[in-house]
Design a protein around this motif. Structure first.
Motif, PDB file in Angstrom:
ATOM      1  N   ASP A 178       0.772  -1.266  -0.175  1.00 46.47           N
ATOM      2  CA  ASP A 178      -0.151   0.025   0.331  1.00 46.47           C
ATOM      3  C   ASP A 178       0.923   1.010  -0.065  1.00 46.47           C
ATOM      4  N   ALA A 179       1.858   1.133   0.613  1.00 47.37           N
ATOM      5  CA  ALA A 179       2.937   2.332   0.594  1.00 47.37           C
ATOM      6  C   ALA A 179       3.325   2.575  -0.838  1.00 47.37           C
ATOM      7  N   CYS A 180       3.680   1.575  -1.780  1.00 49.62           N
ATOM      8  CA  CYS A 180       3.956   1.708  -3.062  1.00 49.62           C
ATOM      9  C   CYS A 180       2.967   2.468  -3.740  1.00 49.62           C
ATOM     10  N   LEU A 181       1.612   2.140  -3.477  1.00 55.41           N
ATOM     11  CA  LEU A 181       0.581   2.738  -4.307  1.00 55.41           C
ATOM     12  C   LEU A 181       0.548   4.330  -3.584  1.00 55.41           C
ATOM     13  N   THR A 195      -5.069   4.795  -9.030  1.00 55.08           N
ATOM     14  CA  THR A 195      -3.776   4.141  -8.276  1.00 55.08           C
ATOM     15  C   THR A 195      -4.100   3.613  -6.942  1.00 55.08           C
ATOM     16  N   GLY A 196      -4.871   4.193  -6.295  1.00 59.03           N
ATOM     17  CA  GLY A 196      -5.236   3.773  -4.931  1.00 59.03           C
ATOM     18  C   GLY A 196      -6.295   2.654  -4.988  1.00 59.03           C
ATOM     19  N   GLU A 197      -6.802   2.170  -5.988  1.00 51.48           N
ATOM     20  CA  GLU A 197      -7.802   1.226  -6.090  1.00 51.48           C
ATOM     21  C   GLU A 197      -7.260  -0.285  -5.643  1.00 51.48           C
ATOM     22  N   PRO A 198      -6.115  -0.570  -5.804  1.00 52.83           N
ATOM     23  CA  PRO A 198      -5.855  -2.078  -5.707  1.00 52.83           C
ATOM     24  C   PRO A 198      -5.411  -2.242  -4.348  1.00 52.83           C
ATOM     25  N   ALA A 199      -5.335  -1.081  -3.410  1.00 52.06           N
ATOM     26  CA  ALA A 199      -4.800  -1.034  -1.962  1.00 52.06           C
ATOM     27  C   ALA A 199      -5.522  -2.150  -1.247  1.00 52.06           C
ATOM     28  N   ILE A 200      -4.846  -2.862  -0.385  1.00 54.96           N
ATOM     29  CA  ILE A 200      -5.186  -4.339   0.121  1.00 54.96           C
ATOM     30  C   ILE A 200      -6.103  -3.688   1.353  1.00 54.96           C
ATOM     31  N   ALA A 205      -8.872  -1.748   3.233  1.00 51.06           N
ATOM     32  CA  ALA A 205      -9.864  -0.808   3.099  1.00 51.06           C
ATOM     33  C   ALA A 205      -9.846   0.675   3.319  1.00 51.06           C
ATOM     34  N   TRP A 206      -9.329   1.130   4.384  1.00 51.65           N
ATOM     35  CA  TRP A 206      -9.161   2.271   4.803  1.00 51.65           C
ATOM     36  C   TRP A 206      -7.971   3.266   3.610  1.00 51.65           C
ATOM     37  N   ALA A 207      -7.062   2.429   3.493  1.00 52.73           N
ATOM     38  CA  ALA A 207      -5.991   3.056   2.554  1.00 52.73           C
ATOM     39  C   ALA A 207      -6.587   2.926   1.159  1.00 52.73           C
ATOM     40  N   ARG A 208      -7.309   2.233   0.818  1.00 56.49           N
ATOM     41  CA  ARG A 208      -8.234   2.199  -0.548  1.00 56.49           C
ATOM     42  C   ARG A 208      -9.003   3.395  -0.545  1.00 56.49           C
ATOM     43  N   LYS A 209      -9.949   3.488   0.448  1.00 53.81           N
ATOM     44  CA  LYS A 209     -10.858   4.761   0.649  1.00 53.81           C
ATOM     45  C   LYS A 209      -9.940   6.155   0.459  1.00 53.81           C
ATOM     46  N   LEU A 210      -8.888   5.937   1.222  1.00 53.13           N
ATOM     47  CA  LEU A 210      -8.256   7.346   1.298  1.00 53.13           C
ATOM     48  C   LEU A 210      -7.557   7.663  -0.262  1.00 53.13           C
ATOM     49  N   MET A 211      -7.041   6.911  -0.890  1.00 52.50           N
ATOM     50  CA  MET A 211      -6.177   6.789  -1.954  1.00 52.50           C
ATOM     51  C   MET A 211      -7.143   7.073  -3.217  1.00 52.50           C
ATOM     52  N   SER A 212      -8.537   6.876  -3.378  1.00 47.89           N
ATOM     53  CA  SER A 212      -9.291   6.593  -4.337  1.00 47.89           C
ATOM     54  C   SER A 212     -10.298   7.956  -4.385  1.00 47.89           C
ATOM     55  N   GLY A 213      -9.698   8.881  -3.941  1.00 46.72           N
ATOM     56  CA  GLY A 213     -10.606  10.090  -4.173  1.00 46.72           C
ATOM     57  C   GLY A 213     -11.504  10.561  -2.912  1.00 46.72           C
ATOM     58  N   ALA A 214     -11.183  10.055  -1.681  1.00 50.83           N
ATOM     59  CA  ALA A 214     -12.085  10.163  -0.597  1.00 50.83           C
ATOM     60  C   ALA A 214     -11.712  11.795  -0.113  1.00 50.83           C
TER      61      ALA A 214
END
Length: 516
Positions: A351-354, A446-451, A453-462
């Motif tokens: 997730d850090a790479c993303l 770029t954030g959508e593949p995050a494992i 769920a919180w990181a995915r939400k944060l990186m996907s335009g939240a």
């Protein structure tokens, strides 16, 4: 049976500098028959300034490519011919619709040999157009110089060299992530985690390099002096090339061709990053199917690929394009991390790479806004003001031959009999789509593949970034300015896009001038 992991040497890649050539670019072709090309390049800026380049090229003999031996020589020839071609097309009072045989004939042959289109691509102006200042030092930004430029300016050199430095710094990530793919195959989570951590550090360094663009590349010089020469021939009706460019190879059967302009989107590096991290990009405006997490399962329809991103591969050197295809066949990092989601440290490393790649894209959006969107709005504001009061300020001195664009004020002002918004057409970028929405969507994807769920939400335009805030503030200011002049603009002015050399309309699909 698993596909073999690609070997760098099979595709002409360097383990130290990635997609930069394994050997430094030639500074001069050795065979004396090409001295005529070299003399033009040695006096390139002077010939453009004096508007004598076309005359000199028209008098050139058609030189054969039979005296080009090594790949370095082919690359040098391609870079020179591409610069001469764009200088010929855009270096007059009006753009030239015909590229004459002295350029066309060798350019077509050289392009075919290298697997690139006969136009000034990213490879021509960046990958194969640099030299180190001190040969004993590494290829860092402070130890690089360009071989050829259109303007001779420090700004143009810096614009190219930042990209070269990014390629050099990102190069070690390629063998690193191939090792990670192999480690995932061998079920070695500690090795995969080590590679991912190093990869995140490299991407973070790239972000620091990218923002150094501001040090020596002025946005006004870039937009008005450098960018026009990089324009292609595709969808350039408003710039003076309604049919593209006629490539006259001397055979008596010239062909009309249309190519996109030079763009850092033609770099293979960031596409490699997306592939190894399992990032998928959709056509601009297409939403992710949140109801299903099994888009890639057997029997499911394949996820739509972004046609602009795929199109940009056609502007990459043939070996680079084949390498990316080979990596697509073996990429397994995201699936491996997903299958080991109980390994917290491995999940965090991925997730850090993303997060680092998303931050890099966000920095780029900010740069695009400052260098392109804001400068375009400034130009249009001046044009609107001159339309209201021609004596208010002088007309720009930039010649029509460098793809200047005339704005249509009759469609831009509110009608006295109608409250409808004017025109309705949105300005579009070099590949055809709205640039800022394209870049924002690519960043959020770029954030959508995050494992996590919180990181995915944060990186996907939240949450909005500083780049988003800058763009929206500029949009509001521009809307107020045009409102005071009596003009109306589309509601989603944040989607404003301009092409390589100004503003023109394009088809609805594709992409825009995007660096990464």
């Amino acid at each position: 049976m698993l596909a073999p992991i690609p070997r760098l040497e099979d595709y002409g890649l360097s383990p130290n500098y990635g997609f930069l050539p394994p050997e430094l670019p030639l500074q001069r072709l050795p065979h004396p028959v090409y001295d005529k090309w070299e003399r033009i390049i040695n006096n390139f800026q002077s010939l453009l300034l004096s508007k004598r380049l076309r005359t000199v090229i028209d008098r050139l003999p058609v030189l054969p490519t039979s005296h080009l031996d090594t790949e370095r020589e082919w690359r040098r020839a391609y870079s020179m011919l591409a610069f001469m071609a764009h200088g010929y097309i855009w270096g007059g009072e009006k753009p030239s619709e015909i590229l004459p045989p002295p350029i066309t004939y060798p350019l077509l042959q050289v392009s075919a040999h290298l697997g690139v289109p006969p136009v000034a691509t990213y490879s021509a102006v960046c990958l194969w157009n640099y030299k180190p200042i001190f040969f004993s030092d590494n290829l860092t930004l402070d130890n690089l110089a360009t071989l050829t430029t259109f303007t001779g300016s420090l700004d143009e050199q810096w614009f190219y060299l930042v990209s070269v430095a990014l390629e050099a710094r990102g190069g070690p990530a390629i063998p690193l992530m191939l090792d990670a793919i192999n480690a995932a195959r061998c079920d070695q989570p500690e090795e995969v985690m080590r590679c991912l951590r190093s990869f995140a550090e490299i991407i973070d360094d790239l972000g620091g390099l990218l923002v150094r663009m501001y040090e020596n590349c002025d946005s006004h010089v870039f937009y008005h002096r450098i960018r026009p020469y990089l324009a292609g021939s595709k969808n350039m009706r408003d710039a003076g090339l309604p049919h593209g460019v006629k490539y006259d190879d001397g055979s008596g059967n010239p062909t009309w061709r249309q190519y996109g302009g030079g763009s850092n989107a033609q770099s293979s590096l960031i596409q490699f990053f997306d592939i190894v991290l399992g990032i998928e990009h959709r056509p601009t405006g297409e939403k992710r199917n949140e109801s299903s997490e099994s888009e890639a399962e057997p029997g499911m329809a394949p996820q739509a690929r972004h046609n602009f991103i795929q199109e940009m591969r056609q502007y990459m050197p043939g070996p680079h394009r084949k390498f990316l295809e080979a990596v697509e066949n073996v990429a397994n990092i995201r699936d491996y991390v997903e299958s080991h989601r109980s390994n917290t440290q491995l999940r965090i490393a991925y997730d850090a790479c993303l997060a680092m790649l998303r931050a890099l894209r966000d920095k780029h959006i900010q740069m695009v806004s400052r260098y392109i969107i804001v400068k375009s709005r400034e130009s249009r504001s001046m044009s609107h003001t001159r339309h209201q009061d021609p004596s208010a300020m002088p007309a720009p001195t930039r010649g029509a031959g460098i793809a200047s664009v005339k704005y249509d004020h009759s469609g831009g002002k509110k009608s006295e009999n109608s409250g409808s918004r004017s025109g309705g057409k949105r300005l579009r970028g070099t590949g055809g789509t709205a640039l800022i929405p394209f870049l924002r969507q690519a960043r959020d994807e770029t954030g959508e593949p995050a494992i996590n769920a919180w990181a995915r939400k944060l990186m996907s335009g939240a949450r909005k970034s500083q780049a988003d805030a800058e763009i929206e503030a500029d949009s509001r200011a521009y809307a107020r300015e045009l409102g005071m002049l009596g003009y109306d603009i589309p509601a989603d002015e944040s989607g404003l896009v301009v092409g390589m050399a100004g503003s023109w309309n394009m088809e609805d699909n594709g992409g825009g001038l995007c660096q990464y």
